[in-house]
Design an enzyme around this catalytic site. Sequence first.
Site, short mmCIF file in Angstrom:
data_model
loop_
_atom_site.label_atom_id
_atom_site.label_comp_id
_atom_site.label_asym_id
_atom_site.label_seq_id
_atom_site.Cartn_x
_atom_site.Cartn_y
_atom_site.Cartn_z
N ASP A 84 -7.05 -16.34 52.82
CA ASP A 84 -6.29 -15.15 53.24
C ASP A 84 -6.67 -13.95 52.40
O ASP A 84 -6.56 -12.81 52.86
CB ASP A 84 -4.79 -15.41 53.14
CG ASP A 84 -4.33 -16.24 54.32
OD1 ASP A 84 -4.50 -17.47 54.26
OD2 ASP A 84 -3.89 -15.65 55.32
N CYS A 133 -4.72 -26.60 56.45
CA CYS A 133 -4.24 -25.53 57.33
C CYS A 133 -5.16 -25.42 58.54
O CYS A 133 -5.83 -26.39 58.93
CB CYS A 133 -4.11 -24.21 56.59
SG CYS A 133 -3.05 -23.05 57.49
C1 RUB Z 1 -3.39 -19.47 57.59
C2 RUB Z 1 -4.28 -19.88 56.47
C3 RUB Z 1 -5.75 -19.94 56.79
C4 RUB Z 1 -6.38 -18.57 56.46
C5 RUB Z 1 -7.81 -18.47 56.96
O1 RUB Z 1 -2.06 -19.31 57.18
O2 RUB Z 1 -3.89 -20.06 55.35
O3 RUB Z 1 -6.38 -20.92 56.03
O4 RUB Z 1 -5.64 -17.53 57.06
O5 RUB Z 1 -7.82 -18.58 58.36
P1 RUB Z 1 -0.94 -18.94 58.28
P2 RUB Z 1 -8.98 -17.93 59.26
O6 RUB Z 1 -0.94 -20.04 59.29
O7 RUB Z 1 0.33 -18.86 57.48
O8 RUB Z 1 -1.33 -17.60 58.87
O9 RUB Z 1 -10.26 -18.52 58.76
O10 RUB Z 1 -8.63 -18.36 60.65
O11 RUB Z 1 -8.92 -16.45 59.06
#
Ligand code: RUB
EC number: 5.3.1.29
Length: 309
Positions: free
Chosen positions: A194, A125
């Site tokens: 998340d 991701c």
């Molecule tokens: C985003 C996702 C990221 C986490 C952490 O999912 O799974 O790995 O949110 O991200 P989506 P961060 O694209 O569905 O929002 O470290 O940027 O908070």
Amino acid sequence: MLLSETAASIKNMEIRGAGRIARAAVEALADYAGSLDTSDPDTFRMEMRKAADILTGTRPTAVSLPNAVRYVMRALDSFESVEAARDEVLRRAAEFVDHSEHAIEQIAAIGARHISDGDVLMTHCNSEAALGCILEAHRQGKDIEVYATEVRPRGQGLITIRTLNDAGIRTNYIVDSAVRYFINDVDLVIVGADAIAVNGAVVNKIGTAQIAHSANETRTNVIVAAETYKFAPRTILGELIEIEERDPSEVLPREEAEKLPFVRVRNPTFDVTPAEYIDLIVTEQGAIPPELAYTVIKDYLGWKIEDLR
Ligand code: RUB
């Protein structure tokens, strides 16, 4: 109005990633507080609660969102005038954004210590916290290579490989199902989160659990990079973290799906990786084994069971 624009952008994922979502939400809340033309405390409180509900209702899984909104809304616990409450909302929102940005820098510095010269990493991701660690290791002169997944169905891997490419980091872009094929070449998996439950289970982009499972099988370490506001206090009470299931058309175009009446397309957005597949959670307060998640919730975030009932 920033409130409705932000809510729509979070819902349709123009604004995405748990940290960015949280910062955008508190900024929208502050903007809304500034735009409310009332001196009546009850009206102000009611309007602010409505705005908070709109924002927290956009995406259900990223706990950073309700945690951030609750932090700002504490301005309304007791206040002397609407003016004072408004100032406190603005102050808290700015403080959250500042804390969040600073937390990512601290995580990057701590996470980079766990990345060695010559390491091959895998990420999934697009996580600013996880990428922060990778970019910092590279900045320190460590020679690293990254495997980045495509991330069906929304393709967040493309954002990740652009960032890695811009930094000049050698990167392999692979489909999600090639993870097991390449995991033997990988020294360390590093992903974001998340939400983190009290038992150290990590909720992150769908596919994370499969990667962690493959890593566990090959004894490859897994690090989760996450700010402390991703820890989910209500899991102390055994509450489960809701897993968002998005529109099936993200996976299969509606006109194709309509030709297949016996097929139901499922599109869960996140999955749960059990604590035993995770070696370390890197927070801005330091790196902890997942088993210490309760300590973060209780001692650092200050939640007690009685506050949550
Ligand atoms: C985003 C996702 C990221 C986490 C952490 O999912 O799974 O790995 O949110 O991200 P989506 P961060 O694209 O569905 O929002 O470290 O940027 O908070």
